[in-house]
Design a protein around this motif. Structure first.
Motif, mmCIF file in Angstrom:
data_model
loop_
_atom_site.group_PDB
_atom_site.id
_atom_site.type_symbol
_atom_site.label_atom_id
_atom_site.label_comp_id
_atom_site.label_asym_id
_atom_site.label_seq_id
_atom_site.Cartn_x
_atom_site.Cartn_y
_atom_site.Cartn_z
ATOM 1 N N VAL A 166 10.879 1.974 -5.244
ATOM 2 C CA VAL A 166 11.851 0.955 -5.631
ATOM 3 C C VAL A 166 12.557 0.390 -4.397
ATOM 4 C CG1 VAL A 166 13.985 0.524 -6.912
ATOM 5 C CG2 VAL A 166 12.178 1.935 -7.926
ATOM 6 N N ASP A 167 12.890 1.259 -3.434
ATOM 7 C CA ASP A 167 13.540 0.792 -2.197
ATOM 8 C C ASP A 167 12.623 -0.170 -1.426
ATOM 9 O OD1 ASP A 167 15.749 2.304 -2.780
ATOM 10 O OD2 ASP A 167 15.189 3.990 -1.496
ATOM 11 N N LEU A 168 11.337 0.174 -1.363
ATOM 12 C CA LEU A 168 10.394 -0.696 -0.669
ATOM 13 C C LEU A 168 10.245 -2.029 -1.399
ATOM 14 C CD1 LEU A 168 7.648 1.905 0.297
ATOM 15 C CD2 LEU A 168 9.081 0.602 1.886
ATOM 16 N N CYS A 169 10.296 -1.962 -2.698
ATOM 17 C CA CYS A 169 10.224 -3.193 -3.478
ATOM 18 C C CYS A 169 11.413 -4.098 -3.161
ATOM 19 C CB CYS A 169 10.178 -2.865 -4.965
ATOM 20 S SG CYS A 169 9.969 -4.304 -6.009
ATOM 21 N N GLU A 191 12.177 0.331 -13.521
ATOM 22 C CA GLU A 191 13.227 0.404 -12.498
ATOM 23 C C GLU A 191 13.399 -0.945 -11.800
ATOM 24 O OE1 GLU A 191 15.189 2.982 -11.084
ATOM 25 O OE2 GLU A 191 14.806 4.072 -12.947
ATOM 26 N N MET A 192 12.280 -1.613 -11.493
ATOM 27 C CA MET A 192 12.358 -2.909 -10.822
ATOM 28 C C MET A 192 13.081 -3.931 -11.694
ATOM 29 S SD MET A 192 8.908 -3.627 -8.686
ATOM 30 C CE MET A 192 7.937 -3.895 -10.168
ATOM 31 N N LYS A 193 12.792 -3.861 -12.992
ATOM 32 C CA LYS A 193 13.455 -4.794 -13.908
ATOM 33 C C LYS A 193 14.955 -4.521 -13.971
ATOM 34 C CE LYS A 193 13.773 -6.063 -18.762
ATOM 35 N NZ LYS A 193 13.352 -5.744 -20.132
ATOM 36 N N ASP A 194 15.309 -3.244 -14.082
ATOM 37 C CA ASP A 194 16.719 -2.882 -14.234
ATOM 38 C C ASP A 194 17.524 -3.135 -12.965
ATOM 39 O OD1 ASP A 194 16.136 -2.126 -16.808
ATOM 40 O OD2 ASP A 194 15.970 0.020 -16.334
ATOM 41 N N ARG A 204 0.833 -1.217 0.000
ATOM 42 C CA ARG A 204 0.000 0.000 0.000
ATOM 43 C C ARG A 204 0.864 1.263 0.000
ATOM 44 N NH1 ARG A 204 -2.166 3.740 -0.742
ATOM 45 N NH2 ARG A 204 -4.295 4.453 -0.369
ATOM 46 N N ILE A 205 1.990 1.233 0.690
ATOM 47 C CA ILE A 205 2.885 2.397 0.717
ATOM 48 C C ILE A 205 3.575 2.561 -0.634
ATOM 49 C CG2 ILE A 205 4.900 3.425 1.836
ATOM 50 C CD1 ILE A 205 4.058 1.980 4.408
ATOM 51 N N ILE A 206 3.878 1.456 -1.297
ATOM 52 C CA ILE A 206 4.429 1.559 -2.656
ATOM 53 C C ILE A 206 3.426 2.251 -3.574
ATOM 54 C CG2 ILE A 206 5.133 0.220 -4.692
ATOM 55 C CD1 ILE A 206 6.325 -1.845 -2.761
ATOM 56 N N LEU A 207 2.150 1.891 -3.441
ATOM 57 C CA LEU A 207 1.114 2.562 -4.228
ATOM 58 C C LEU A 207 1.065 4.053 -3.901
ATOM 59 C CD1 LEU A 207 -1.310 2.577 -6.146
ATOM 60 C CD2 LEU A 207 -2.750 1.880 -4.218
ATOM 61 N N TYR A 208 1.175 4.379 -2.597
ATOM 62 C CA TYR A 208 1.209 5.783 -2.183
ATOM 63 C C TYR A 208 2.368 6.509 -2.873
ATOM 64 C CZ TYR A 208 2.188 9.790 0.875
ATOM 65 O OH TYR A 208 2.462 11.052 1.360
#
Length: 761
Positions: free
Chosen positions: A684-687, A731-734, A669-673
């Motif tokens: 990206v950090d939270l991911c 970004e997640m992919k890279d 939910r915070i990533i969505l925020y």
């Protein structure tokens, strides 16, 4: 006891090793752990040396964390941080605790419980369980609170200062907590440190003059066996043997379990050969332990070899004999089982034990229907000319319930009762629970018929369960007939029975019939309890009704519990009276120990109704008092936070979540925020946190899909959020090599054009 430096070096060597998963397996002689040479190993403890070698810092009671413990301790014994006693000034709980270090806690608990029993009417099952737990575990709760905050060493120091040592049960609780932490971590250093703490606890037990009993060392040895730590097993076994020489035979059980766990055929056969070839006292004492350990395996040959030389009629307990018959059942060794049963019958062994051995054998036969098990059960009794006992019948009934065969269980009950045997209320309750679990609600009619026909003993909980089953069939008339049945057996209905009917009416949104239950209670001269008023207040449709029921509660003399004030908050909020919901926490009748929990509910309610700033103010008050919100309340705040500039607060809230499921949802939910507020780097950090936690790309993408991508709607005003999410995917992919799942890809395909999707490729 003088301890050589060599012993400490040995302890330090294995307890400091970092890789628990690559322990070498011992290749010493089969009985090397229990012979005379083993006495040269550790026979005492030096806590400071051991803790130093483990780099464990001894916790200090001067730490700030101890303040929280004192507050929680005073909350338990004095009802909160500040307590007001009749006719006195307010008392600071922490100072009061320090002022009375020799307080007789057990006597106070006893007096408190006597008062509660005199004043409190009966409650529903949940309230009963809560009350029983508070009776027997108040001191255990203190130990757990302290150990969680201060650590095990400081906990012992703290209780020593107030003149109350944990005792065997308390030490066992601390040891189990250490082992639970060791099992729950993938960090080898942490697991090693927890074993070091157990070592220190063993030392403290000896200093207090406590025996190192099996209930204390069992959790440690089972953990060591599960993790295949062979050298550590040898070390701790010698520690235990030196402190409790009478444990030698029992330690043999754990030794055999270890070799079974690591599948060391040489050691297993070596131990069996030792007791087969030797007839001295040591070998004789170990035979039963080795046999019982083997009975938990599938090693038919070794079991049969030992049964040739062991007279099971001379085993230490009937429980041990039952374990052997269980193994014979699992291994389909009916001729062997029948031979032993005949031996027991020939020597005039107690018939009740023989029928229980038959049941132990029968219910463990694999891949046989419960109907056929019943046939085998009866056939063995006929061949041995033994009558089944209540306990043996009940074993078969419980086995039927475990297999979800309630009709068969009831057939066995009928046969049992026709033999004039008594069915326990515990087993009857298990049958009703299985009816509920399997949704066979209609079987309640047969249960009721059986109760009436054989005049079976019941209790309030059984009758409440039966009423609940009628209600699950939407048979309200049948539920009320159950109450009429109570008159036939000279029992008076309880408030909890009516509460079940009331709760079901309210669940069905049938407010009118729910309220009418109160009239039925009054007509039956049954006094409403706090749960009754909680239901009525929670489902009040007007402010007037809320006030009316709360006033009736106070006039009735029923104690206002935590649930009452939670119901008031929710009811006022549902009626749109948020200001009055806020005033509830000022009510002088609120139990001091429940105040922060009630405030937590208010925080959640205010957040849900768009008053986030006020919710956060109350949240800060709760934190200052040394408490935290419930995970669901923290999650509610996170989900209601939309405005930019709140990221730091959201991250702090995330840190406070210790529930895995809530944490996963909150992180998503915070990533969505972050995406909605264009904080791409934070997203990206939270991911990365998610990826580090799961170490499974598919699980990470599942969380992201549920909490991040599926809430994004493709509307004109939100198109920029979709673009940000696509950048986030790139970004997640890279950076982390995470790729879209097909489900997520299909969703975004429906919400964006092909050009946009190429950005995420």
């Amino acid at each position: 006891m003088i301890i050589s430096q060599m012993r400490y070096s040995y302890c330090s060597y294995f307890l400091r090793r970092r890789n628990l998963s690559t322990r070498s397996r011992s290749s010493s002689s089969p009985n090397n752990n229990f012979n005379s040479e083993s006495s040269s190993l550790v026979s005492g403890f030096d806590a400071d040396s051991t803790l130093s070698s483990l780099k464990i810092k001894r916790p200090s009671l001067s730490d700030d964390s101890s303040n929280l413990v004192f507050k929680q301790i005073s909350s338990i014994f004095y009802g909160g941080e500040l307590v007001k006693r009749p006719g006195s000034e307010k008392i600071d709980g922490e100072k009061e605790f320090e002022r009375t270090p020799k307080i007789s806690w057990l006597s106070n608990i006893s007096q408190s419980n006597t008062y509660l029993r005199r004043k409190e009417p009966s409650r529903e099952k949940k309230q009963k369980c809560m009350f029983e737990l508070s009776q027997r575990s108040r001191f255990d709760r203190l130990i757990e609170i302290c150990a969680k905050v201060l650590g095990t060493g400081a906990t012992i120091e703290l209780f020593g200062k107030v003149g109350r040592e944990p005792g065997l049960k308390g030490y066992t609780t601390l040891i189990e907590m250490c082992i639970d932490r060791a099992r729950g971590t993938d960090d080898d250093d942490i697991a090693t440190e927890e074993m070091g703490k157990v070592f220190h606890l063993f030392k403290s037990m000896r200093e207090q003059g406590l025996d190192l009993a099996e209930q204390a060392y069992r959790p440690l040895l089972l953990y060591i066996i599960d993790t295949c730590l062979v050298e550590e097993f040898h070390f701790f076994c010698n520690v235990i043997k030196d402190e409790n020489p009478s444990s030698l035979a029992r330690l043999g059980y754990y030794e055999m379990m270890l070799w079974l766990r690591v599948n060391n055929e040489e050691k297993i056969q070596g131990l069996c050969d030792y007791i087969l070839e030797n007839d001295d006292e040591d070998a004789s004492n170990l035979r039963e332990s080795y046999l019982l350990a083997l009975c938990e395996s599938e090693r038919k040959k070794q079991i049969l070899d030992l049964l040739e030389i062991i007279d099971i009629k001379k085993l230490s307990s009937t429980e041990s004999v039952s374990q052997i018959f269980q193994a014979l059942g699992r291994l389909l060794l009916e001729p062997v089982a029948e031979k032993f049963l005949l031996d027991f019958k020939t020597c005039d062994h107690e018939a009740d034990n023989i029928t229980n051995f038959i049941a132990s054998y029968t219910i463990n036969i694999p891949n046989v229907s419960v109907e056929d098990l019943f046939i085998i059960f009866k056939d063995l009794h006929q061949r041995l000319d033994v009558s089944p006992s209540s306990s043996s019948y009940e074993k078969l009934i419980l086995r039927s319930c475990a297999l979800l065969k309630v009709p068969t269980a009831l057939d066995i009950v009928d046969e049992m009762c026709e033999a004039s045997l008594i069915l326990s209320t515990e087993v009857l309750h298990s049958i009703l629970q299985t009816c509920e679990e399997t949704c066979q609600y209609d079987l309640v009619h047969r249960v009721l018929s059986t109760i009436c026909r054989f005049k079976l003993e019941t209790n309030d909980e059984i009758l409440r369960c039966m009423i609940d089953l009628f209600l699950k069939m939407k048979d309200h008339q049948g539920a009320y007939k159950m109450l009429d049945y109570l008159e036939e057996i000279n029992l008076k209905p309880t408030a909890s029975m009516y509460n079940v009917i009331m709760a079901e009416c309210f669940r069905e949104k049938n407010i009118r019939d729910g309220v009418r239950v109160l009239e039925h209670m009054q007509n039956a001269d049954v006094k409403a309890d706090s749960q009754t008023f909680s239901y009525l207040i929670s489902n009040s449709e007007t402010e007037e009704d809320i006030v009316k029921y709360y006033e009736e509660l106070k006039q009735s003399g029923v104690k206002a519990t935590k649930q009452i004030f939670i119901a008031l908050i929710n009811a006022y909020a549902a009626c749109g009276q948020l200001e009055k919901a806020k005033q509830v926490v000022l009510d002088p009748l609120i139990p001091v120990k429940s105040l922060n929990q009630i405030k937590s509910v208010l925080v959640s309610v205010l957040a849900s109704h768009g008053q986030l700033p006020e919710a956060l103010l109350i949240y800060e008050e709760i934190k200052e008092a040394g408490f935290t919100l419930e995970p669901k309340d923290i999650m509610n705040i996170i989900e209601r936070t939309h405005s930019d500039g709140e990221l730091d607060r959201l991250l702090l809230l995330l840190e406070e979540l210790n529930d895995t499921d809530y944490w996963n949802g909150a992180c998503g939910r915070i990533i969505l925020y972050c995406i909605l507020n264009n904080h791409l780097s934070s997203a990206v950090d939270l991911c990365k946190l998610l990826k580090d936690k799961f170490q499974n790309d598919e699980l990470v993408m599942d969380v992201l899909f549920d909490k991040v991508f599926s809430p994004i709607e493709l509307v004109e005003s939100e198109s920029r959020h979709l673009h940000t999410s696509l950048e986030f995917l790139s970004e997640m992919k890279d950076k982390h090599g995470l790729l879209l799942t097909q489900e997520c890809f299909d969703l975004l395909s429906a919400r964006a054009n092909t050009t946009d999707l190429h950005k995420a490729d």
